[in-house]
Scaffold this motif. Structure first.
Motif, PDB file in Angstrom:
ATOM      1  N   ALA A   1     -10.161  -0.848  -7.759  1.00 31.51           N
ATOM      2  CA  ALA A   1      -8.963  -1.455  -8.355  1.00 31.51           C
ATOM      3  C   ALA A   1      -7.745  -1.269  -7.445  1.00 31.51           C
ATOM      4  CB  ALA A   1      -8.692  -0.846  -9.734  1.00 31.51           C
ATOM      5  N   SER A   2      -7.730  -0.162  -6.696  1.00 32.03           N
ATOM      6  CA  SER A   2      -6.567   0.074  -5.823  1.00 32.03           C
ATOM      7  C   SER A   2      -6.492  -0.962  -4.708  1.00 32.03           C
ATOM      8  CB  SER A   2      -6.585   1.495  -5.248  1.00 32.03           C
ATOM      9  OG  SER A   2      -7.478   1.628  -4.156  1.00 32.03           O
ATOM     10  N   ARG A   3      -7.654  -1.526  -4.343  1.00 29.78           N
ATOM     11  CA  ARG A   3      -7.654  -2.578  -3.315  1.00 29.78           C
ATOM     12  C   ARG A   3      -7.018  -3.867  -3.824  1.00 29.78           C
ATOM     13  NH1 ARG A   3     -11.010  -1.187   1.033  1.00 29.78           N
ATOM     14  NH2 ARG A   3     -12.556   0.397   0.524  1.00 29.78           N
ATOM     15  N   GLU A   4      -7.104  -4.082  -5.120  1.00 28.25           N
ATOM     16  CA  GLU A   4      -6.582  -5.331  -5.684  1.00 28.25           C
ATOM     17  C   GLU A   4      -5.075  -5.287  -5.893  1.00 28.25           C
ATOM     18  OE1 GLU A   4      -9.098  -6.190  -9.106  1.00 28.25           O
ATOM     19  OE2 GLU A   4     -10.767  -5.533  -7.823  1.00 28.25           O
ATOM     20  N   LEU A   5      -4.512  -4.108  -5.804  1.00 33.22           N
ATOM     21  CA  LEU A   5      -3.071  -3.989  -6.014  1.00 33.22           C
ATOM     22  C   LEU A   5      -2.291  -4.894  -5.055  1.00 33.22           C
ATOM     23  CD1 LEU A   5      -1.072  -0.903  -6.913  1.00 33.22           C
ATOM     24  CD2 LEU A   5      -0.371  -2.140  -4.865  1.00 33.22           C
ATOM     25  N   GLY A   6      -2.844  -5.095  -3.849  1.00 32.57           N
ATOM     26  CA  GLY A   6      -2.162  -5.930  -2.859  1.00 32.57           C
ATOM     27  C   GLY A   6      -2.005  -7.381  -3.280  1.00 32.57           C
ATOM     28  N   THR A   7      -2.770  -7.804  -4.296  1.00 32.79           N
ATOM     29  CA  THR A   7      -2.688  -9.208  -4.740  1.00 32.79           C
ATOM     30  C   THR A   7      -1.617  -9.401  -5.806  1.00 32.79           C
ATOM     31  OG1 THR A   7      -4.340  -8.899  -6.480  1.00 32.79           O
ATOM     32  CG2 THR A   7      -5.167  -9.488  -4.295  1.00 32.79           C
ATOM     33  N   ASN A   8      -1.026  -8.308  -6.272  1.00 33.21           N
ATOM     34  CA  ASN A   8       0.033  -8.380  -7.289  1.00 33.21           C
ATOM     35  C   ASN A   8       1.385  -8.169  -6.592  1.00 33.21           C
ATOM     36  OD1 ASN A   8       1.990  -7.622  -9.204  1.00 33.21           O
ATOM     37  ND2 ASN A   8       0.432  -6.865 -10.632  1.00 33.21           N
ATOM     38  N   PRO A   9       2.147  -9.258  -6.393  1.00 33.79           N
ATOM     39  CA  PRO A   9       3.377  -9.157  -5.587  1.00 33.79           C
ATOM     40  C   PRO A   9       4.364  -8.113  -6.109  1.00 33.79           C
ATOM     41  CG  PRO A   9       2.866 -11.460  -6.073  1.00 33.79           C
ATOM     42  CD  PRO A   9       1.927 -10.628  -6.894  1.00 33.79           C
ATOM     43  N   GLU A  10       4.469  -7.990  -7.424  1.00 37.43           N
ATOM     44  CA  GLU A  10       5.432  -7.040  -7.994  1.00 37.43           C
ATOM     45  C   GLU A  10       5.022  -5.605  -7.680  1.00 37.43           C
ATOM     46  OE1 GLU A  10       7.133  -5.758 -12.330  1.00 37.43           O
ATOM     47  OE2 GLU A  10       5.994  -7.641 -12.212  1.00 37.43           O
ATOM     48  N   LYS A  11       3.750  -5.301  -7.913  1.00 39.26           N
ATOM     49  CA  LYS A  11       3.241  -3.951  -7.616  1.00 39.26           C
ATOM     50  C   LYS A  11       3.334  -3.677  -6.108  1.00 39.26           C
ATOM     51  CE  LYS A  11       1.150  -2.559 -11.620  1.00 39.26           C
ATOM     52  NZ  LYS A  11       1.555  -1.324 -12.314  1.00 39.26           N
ATOM     53  N   LEU A  12       2.997  -4.682  -5.326  1.00 41.58           N
ATOM     54  CA  LEU A  12       3.031  -4.510  -3.877  1.00 41.58           C
ATOM     55  C   LEU A  12       4.446  -4.171  -3.396  1.00 41.58           C
ATOM     56  CD1 LEU A  12       1.244  -4.641  -1.349  1.00 41.58           C
ATOM     57  CD2 LEU A  12       1.844  -7.059  -1.123  1.00 41.58           C
ATOM     58  N   ALA A  13       5.433  -4.806  -4.011  1.00 39.15           N
ATOM     59  CA  ALA A  13       6.827  -4.525  -3.642  1.00 39.15           C
ATOM     60  C   ALA A  13       7.188  -3.077  -3.986  1.00 39.15           C
ATOM     61  CB  ALA A  13       7.766  -5.501  -4.351  1.00 39.15           C
ATOM     62  N   GLU A  14       6.712  -2.612  -5.146  1.00 33.47           N
ATOM     63  CA  GLU A  14       6.983  -1.215  -5.536  1.00 33.47           C
ATOM     64  C   GLU A  14       6.361  -0.234  -4.543  1.00 33.47           C
ATOM     65  OE1 GLU A  14       6.827  -2.180 -10.325  1.00 33.47           O
ATOM     66  OE2 GLU A  14       5.666  -0.488  -9.546  1.00 33.47           O
ATOM     67  N   VAL A  15       5.103  -0.499  -4.189  1.00 29.75           N
ATOM     68  CA  VAL A  15       4.412   0.363  -3.236  1.00 29.75           C
ATOM     69  C   VAL A  15       5.115   0.298  -1.873  1.00 29.75           C
ATOM     70  CG1 VAL A  15       2.271   0.619  -1.927  1.00 29.75           C
ATOM     71  CG2 VAL A  15       2.193   0.339  -4.409  1.00 29.75           C
ATOM     72  N   GLY A  16       5.572  -0.896  -1.504  1.00 32.47           N
ATOM     73  CA  GLY A  16       6.282  -1.051  -0.234  1.00 32.47           C
ATOM     74  C   GLY A  16       7.541  -0.196  -0.174  1.00 32.47           C
ATOM     75  N   GLU A  17       8.221  -0.071  -1.313  1.00 32.68           N
ATOM     76  CA  GLU A  17       9.431   0.767  -1.350  1.00 32.68           C
ATOM     77  C   GLU A  17       9.096   2.237  -1.132  1.00 32.68           C
ATOM     78  OE1 GLU A  17      12.453   0.579  -4.192  1.00 32.68           O
ATOM     79  OE2 GLU A  17      12.511  -1.602  -4.292  1.00 32.68           O
ATOM     80  N   GLU A  18       8.021   2.674  -1.758  1.00 29.48           N
ATOM     81  CA  GLU A  18       7.641   4.090  -1.604  1.00 29.48           C
ATOM     82  C   GLU A  18       7.177   4.355  -0.165  1.00 29.48           C
ATOM     83  OE1 GLU A  18       8.419   5.971  -3.872  1.00 29.48           O
ATOM     84  OE2 GLU A  18       8.178   5.027  -5.812  1.00 29.48           O
ATOM     85  N   LEU A  19       6.425   3.402   0.380  1.00 33.71           N
ATOM     86  CA  LEU A  19       5.972   3.575   1.766  1.00 33.71           C
ATOM     87  C   LEU A  19       7.173   3.603   2.718  1.00 33.71           C
ATOM     88  CD1 LEU A  19       3.552   3.870   3.637  1.00 33.71           C
ATOM     89  CD2 LEU A  19       3.408   1.381   3.774  1.00 33.71           C
ATOM     90  N   ALA A  20       8.169   2.776   2.431  1.00 38.40           N
ATOM     91  CA  ALA A  20       9.389   2.778   3.252  1.00 38.40           C
ATOM     92  C   ALA A  20      10.078   4.141   3.194  1.00 38.40           C
ATOM     93  CB  ALA A  20      10.347   1.675   2.785  1.00 38.40           C
ATOM     94  N   ASP A  21      10.055   4.778   2.030  1.00 37.75           N
ATOM     95  CA  ASP A  21      10.646   6.114   1.912  1.00 37.75           C
ATOM     96  C   ASP A  21       9.879   7.131   2.758  1.00 37.75           C
ATOM     97  OD1 ASP A  21      12.768   5.535   0.213  1.00 37.75           O
ATOM     98  OD2 ASP A  21      11.572   5.795  -1.597  1.00 37.75           O
ATOM     99  N   VAL A  22       8.558   7.062   2.700  1.00 40.84           N
ATOM    100  CA  VAL A  22       7.727   7.971   3.501  1.00 40.84           C
ATOM    101  C   VAL A  22       8.033   7.792   4.990  1.00 40.84           C
ATOM    102  CG1 VAL A  22       5.366   8.428   4.277  1.00 40.84           C
ATOM    103  CG2 VAL A  22       5.838   8.173   1.833  1.00 40.84           C
ATOM    104  N   ILE A  23       8.056   6.540   5.421  1.00 42.65           N
ATOM    105  CA  ILE A  23       8.310   6.263   6.837  1.00 42.65           C
ATOM    106  C   ILE A  23       9.746   6.635   7.207  1.00 42.65           C
ATOM    107  CG2 ILE A  23       8.480   4.378   8.537  1.00 42.65           C
ATOM    108  CD1 ILE A  23       5.991   3.158   7.122  1.00 42.65           C
ATOM    109  N   GLY A  24      10.677   6.371   6.303  1.00 40.36           N
ATOM    110  CA  GLY A  24      12.068   6.735   6.554  1.00 40.36           C
ATOM    111  C   GLY A  24      12.231   8.235   6.804  1.00 40.36           C
ATOM    112  N   TYR A  25      11.610   9.059   5.958  1.00 38.30           N
ATOM    113  CA  TYR A  25      11.711  10.511   6.164  1.00 38.30           C
ATOM    114  C   TYR A  25      10.908  10.967   7.384  1.00 38.30           C
ATOM    115  CZ  TYR A  25      14.411  11.618   1.979  1.00 38.30           C
ATOM    116  OH  TYR A  25      15.418  11.731   1.051  1.00 38.30           O
ATOM    117  N   SER A  26       9.819  10.271   7.704  1.00 38.37           N
ATOM    118  CA  SER A  26       9.081  10.593   8.930  1.00 38.37           C
ATOM    119  C   SER A  26       9.987  10.399  10.145  1.00 38.37           C
ATOM    120  CB  SER A  26       7.856   9.683   9.080  1.00 38.37           C
ATOM    121  OG  SER A  26       6.953   9.888   8.022  1.00 38.37           O
ATOM    122  N   PHE A  27      10.742   9.285  10.124  1.00 40.45           N
ATOM    123  CA  PHE A  27      11.651   8.999  11.235  1.00 40.45           C
ATOM    124  C   PHE A  27      12.821   9.997  11.234  1.00 40.45           C
ATOM    125  CE2 PHE A  27      10.452   4.200  11.691  1.00 40.45           C
ATOM    126  CZ  PHE A  27       9.175   4.582  12.058  1.00 40.45           C
TER     127      PHE A  27
END
Lengths: 122, 122, 122, 122
Positions: D57-83
Motif C-alpha cells: 500500500a505504501s507504493r500506491e501512495l505516490g498515485t495520490n497527489p494530496e498524500k504525495l504533497a504531504e510526504v514531499g513536505e516532510e522529505l523537504a524538511d529532512v533534506i533541509g536539516y541534512s543541508f
C-alpha cells in the motif's frame, strides 16, 4: 514513597494495553514491524520537547508542571508501544530488562566507567 | 502464567536502572535531553530488526528464539532508557500510562475505531 | 569555493543512488514504507555521534577530521535514502525544498523569530 | 525529463537553507547536536505517513497527489536539516555521497546481493 509504581506490576500495565488493543481489534495492524515504527515515532515526539534546549535547561523542565505533564504523556506513549510489542511477541519484560542490565554491567564495569561518557562503539 | 512480569513492580525495574546509573556516576550525562536521544536511538536499533521484512514476516520473528532474544535486548534498552528518563524527571510511570490510556480511549472510542487503522492526524 | 557541491546537480546524485539500487534489483525491497524506516534508522545513527556531547562540544566535532569523516558517512546515508525515497515516489527534490522554504518563511517571519528558538507547536 | 533537479546544484539548495538560518540568526541554536535531533524528528514525521500501511500500500501512495504533497513536505524538511548540518560542519555533500556509494558498492557487490535483502549486520 507511596507512589503507584511501588504497587503496580508490569503485567498490570501490559494488560491495560492488551485490553485496549483487543477492544478495537487492532492486533491486525500491530505487526511487530508496525509497532516498532510507532514506538520510534513516539520516541521522536518525546525528543521534540528537548530539541532546542541546552542539556542544562532540559534538567529544569521537571520543575514546570505543565511541561512535565506533556513529557509524561509522550513517555506513556513510548512505554505503551513497548508493552504492545512485548504483547505481540510474547516477551517477558522483567526478564529481558534484568538480563540486559547484567550484560550492561559486564560491558561497562563501574570502576572503569565511573564519570566517563566515552563508551566504546556498540 | 507464572512469568516474572506478574510479580515485578515497575518500581523494582526503575531501581535497577537507577542503581546502575548511580554506581557509574552517569547522572551528570543523563540530562533529559541526552536520555531522550538515547531512547530514540535504541528505538531505531529495535526497528532495524524489522526494516526489510514484510509486516507478515515480522509476526513470525517471535517463533525464532535467537532473533527473539536479539529483539528482547533492544526492547530492554528502550525500556531501560524510558525508566532512566522517568527517574531523572521524577515521573510516576504507572500514573502516566493509566492517564494516557484513559485519554486514548476517549480519542479512539472502541465502537468507532474497531478494525480501522485510519486515525485522525495528531 | 570550488567544491563539488557547486557543480553537482541533485539529479546526478539521485542517479547514483538509482543505479546502485537497480544493479542489485533492490527496488522490490524499496517500498516507501521500508525506505522511510531505513532513513529514520540512519538519522539515529547520525545522532549517535552527538548524544553524550554538550551542544557546545558538538560544534567542535567539525575540527576533528576523523570524527568529521564518520559523521559525513552517516549524513551520506541519510541523504542517500532521502534520494532513494524521492526516486521511488517520483518526487522532484528541488521543487519540494523550494516550496517548503517558502512555507517556512511564512510560518517563521524573520523579524518575529530572529534569535528565538521558541517556535509554535507544529 | 526537464525537472528542476536536472538544473539545480546541491550548493544552490544549501544556500537557500543557509540564508534562511542567517536571516533568523538561528545558527546559535543550530549546534550539530541540535540539528541531528531535528533531522531525526523530521525523519519520524515522514515515517508516520507509512506506519500503518502494508509495504504494498505504501507504493500506491505516490498515485495520490494530496498524500504525495504531504510526504514531499516532510522529505523537504529532512533534506533541509541534512543541508543545515552540512552547512554547520562545513561538509561537501556531493563528495560524501560519492565516497559512501563507492564504499557501499564494495560492501554489497552487485552479483552477490542481487535480489537479496538479508544484509550483514553493520
Amino acid at each position: 514513597m507511596d507512589e503507584p509504581d511501588n504497587k503496580t506490576t508490569v503485567a498490570e500495565l501490559r494488560k491495560l494495553v492488551a485490553d485496549f488493543v483487543a477492544e478495537r481489534d487492532w492486533s491486525q495492524f500491530h505487526s511487530p514491524k508496525n509497532v516498532s515504527m510507532a514506538l520510534a515515532i513516539e520516541a521522536a515526539e518525546l525528543m521534540e520537547h528537548f530539541q532546542w534546549l541546552t542539556t542544562d535547561a532540559s534538567r529544569e523542565l521537571g520543575t514546570n508542571p505543565e511541561k512535565l505533564a506533556e513529557v509524561g504523556e509522550e513517555l506513556a506513549d513510548v512505554i505503551g508501544y513497548s508493552f504492545a510489542l512485548a504483547n505481540e511477541l510474547g516477551l517477558d519484560i522483567s526478564s529481558a530488562v534484568r538480563a540486559k542490565m547484567v550484560k550492561n554491567a559486564q560491558k561497562y564495569p563501574a570502576e572503569k566507567y565511573r564519570g566517563r561518557y566515552e563508551r566504546p562503539n556498540t
